[in-house]
Design an enzyme around this catalytic site. Structure first.
Site, short mmCIF file in Angstrom:
data_model
loop_
_atom_site.label_atom_id
_atom_site.label_comp_id
_atom_site.label_asym_id
_atom_site.label_seq_id
_atom_site.Cartn_x
_atom_site.Cartn_y
_atom_site.Cartn_z
CE1 TYR A 166 30.63 16.14 -37.71
CE2 TYR A 166 28.97 15.61 -39.35
CZ TYR A 166 30.30 15.78 -39.00
OH TYR A 166 31.28 15.58 -39.94
CD GLU B 73 31.48 14.00 -43.07
OE1 GLU B 73 30.96 14.90 -42.36
OE2 GLU B 73 31.55 14.06 -44.30
CG ASN C 107 28.69 11.69 -42.94
OD1 ASN C 107 29.36 10.67 -42.87
ND2 ASN C 107 28.78 12.52 -43.97
CG HIS D 79 32.26 15.85 -49.66
ND1 HIS D 79 32.61 14.96 -48.67
CD2 HIS D 79 31.68 16.90 -49.01
CE1 HIS D 79 32.30 15.45 -47.48
NE2 HIS D 79 31.72 16.63 -47.67
NE ARG E 212 33.20 9.60 -46.79
CZ ARG E 212 32.53 10.70 -46.42
NH1 ARG E 212 32.87 11.36 -45.32
NH2 ARG E 212 31.52 11.14 -47.14
CD GLU F 114 26.76 15.22 -44.59
OE1 GLU F 114 26.63 16.44 -44.86
OE2 GLU F 114 27.29 14.82 -43.55
#
Length: 460
Positions: A296, A361, A294, A121, A77, A166
């Protein structure tokens, strides 16, 4: 310990972003982006770092693709730099910019690696920001034209297209608390940016579909928002507010439900949402085939009348307290909690059924330890046991979600290379491949070899 196998056809890969790795910020007609401007503004980026050189991927892409193939990646990606394609964000296309992505695409396909494109992005052409950026409706229209131009060159070979990465970050960090480019601090601007980013997605998705795109999607960073005290009504209200600002404000209109009433009511306390026009929500709800996730770290909140709130969540002051990270942390100071990924994936599958998901991600920044220098003067083995543990835990969490019926199609580690980490500059490393920024030498870390084994067995 028994093996955990992922479904046949599960996609294993890695992700990057143009400004973080490409460098060559002034080469071949590329125009300035908001991140070029922001990173040159004193005090905005750690140590005054910029993406001028980054990982020099613009010149080293062939070697990087060869390394991806060596590690067994099935998908890669990457994002297209809008200022390489249209230096001013509109008008004539710069053929040299498209030529680069043409070469990159062919190199990937020649190695059996599926290219997954992100069209935006965060590197908005500065010329568009000078006219209001994402607070200006015209930017959404220009984005659709840009998407059409890129598809016109690459659409014969690239199957999967995602519009935005995002938009929460672009809107709230870029226009709300100003810690990301373009550095604006204005709640009203942040909400206008949310809407125009979503509108840009909808217009671009429709244009891509009309041009023949096979798979069209978007990537979000939805939060697993949890209450400090599950029995507290005040904490539940705080969860609802934060969930609205990070999750539902994007997911509901994208999936055809329109903006949630409670979120619009909250927005209206800070700005009259006149930027939302009749018909916009229908445009935003252009059908998508894939939702990129994504993830985290989870978000814990408490409802408190003296809560400090968060600048990235306009209007939470005096209502919400964001709890500090606890337990094991990444170098970014983020809590490591793989169970949050399982909860998030299950919630998305339940609330937005029928929408295929992909983890686009997931990874962690850690202080990697380099062993003795290798015979060629390189860093030798780069040991990153903490990253392996992080990835292992989150893959097990993803597998648990699959076992519970979640339609999860793939996993892309963040990141393939150490790179420019936005406002953190080069001080934080997320890569599974170490980059010596002085020599541009690439060295696969222990995590890269571990991930290579995961891919080869399709599981853990």
């Amino acid at each position: 310990m028994s093996e955990l196998r992922f479904p046949d056809g599960f996609v294993w890969g890695a992700a990057t972003a143009a400004y973080q790795i490409e460098g060559s910020a002034r080469d071949d007609g590329r125009g300035p982006s908001i991140w070029d401007t922001f990173s040159r503004t004193p005090g905005k980026v750690q140590a005054g770092h910029t993406g001028d050189v980054a990982c020099d991927h613009y010149h080293r892409y062939a070697d990087d693709v060869a390394l991806m193939a060596e590690l067994g990646l099935k998908a890669y990606r990457f994002s297209i730099a809008w200022p390489r394609i249209q230096p001013d964000g509109t008008g004539p296309v710069e053929p040299r910019g498209l030529d680069f992505y043409d070469r990159l695409t062919d190199a990937l396909l020649d190695r059996g690696i599926d290219p997954i494109v992100t069209l935006y992005h965060w590197d908005l052409p500065q010329a568009l920001e000078d006219r209001g950026g994402w607070t200006n409706r015209e930017t959404a229209e220009h984005f659709a034209a840009y998407a059409t131009a890129v598809y016109g060159r690459l659409g014969d070979r690239i199957r999967t297209w995602t519009t935005l990465n995002e938009p929460w970050c672009s809107a709230y960090l870029g226009y709300g608390n100003g810690v990301h480019a373009p550095g604006v601090r204005d709640a009203g601007a942040a909400f206008a940016a949310v809407h125009h980013l979503l509108l840009g997605h909808g217009l671009a998705a429709r244009a891509l579909r009309a041009a023949g795109a096979e798979v069209v999607g978007i990537t979000l960073n939805p939060a697993d928002v949890q209450p400090a005290n599950p029995a507290s009504a005040a904490d539940a209200a705080a969860v609802r507010l934060v969930d609205g600002l990070q999750n539902r404000i994007f997911l509901d209109p994208l999936t055809g439900a329109g903006y949630p009433a409670d979120v619009l009511e909250h927005v209206s306390r800070m700005v009259e949402p006149t930027f939302i026009r009749d018909g916009d929500e229908k445009l935003i709800a252009a059908p998508i085939d894939l939702l990129g996730i994504n993830y985290y770290s989870p978000t814990y909140v408490a409802g408190r009348p003296d809560g400090a709130g968060g600048g990235a969540y306009p209007g939470t002051e005096g209502a919400v307290e964001f709890l500090p990270s606890t337990g094991s942390l990444t170098e970014m100071g983020w809590t490591i909690e793989p169970a949050g990924l399982t909860r998030l994936l299950e919630r998305l599958a339940a609330d937005y059924p029928g929408l295929p998901l992909m983890i686009t991600e997931n990874g962690g920044a850690f202080p990697d330890r380099a062993g003795e220098a290798g015979p060629d003067g390189g860093p030798g083995q780069v040991v990153d046991a903490d990253r392996i543990a992080y990835l292992d835990g989150h893959l097990r969490a993803a597998h648990e979600a699959v076992a519970r019926g979640v339609d999860l199609r793939g996993y892309l580690v963040w990141s393939f290379l150490d790179n420019f980490e936005w406002a953190e500059g080069y001080l934080k490393r997320f890569g599974i491949v170490h980059v010596d920024y002085l020599t541009q030498r690439r060295t696969p870390k222990s995590s890269a070899r571990w991930y290579q084994e995961v891919i080869s067995r399709n599981g853990l």
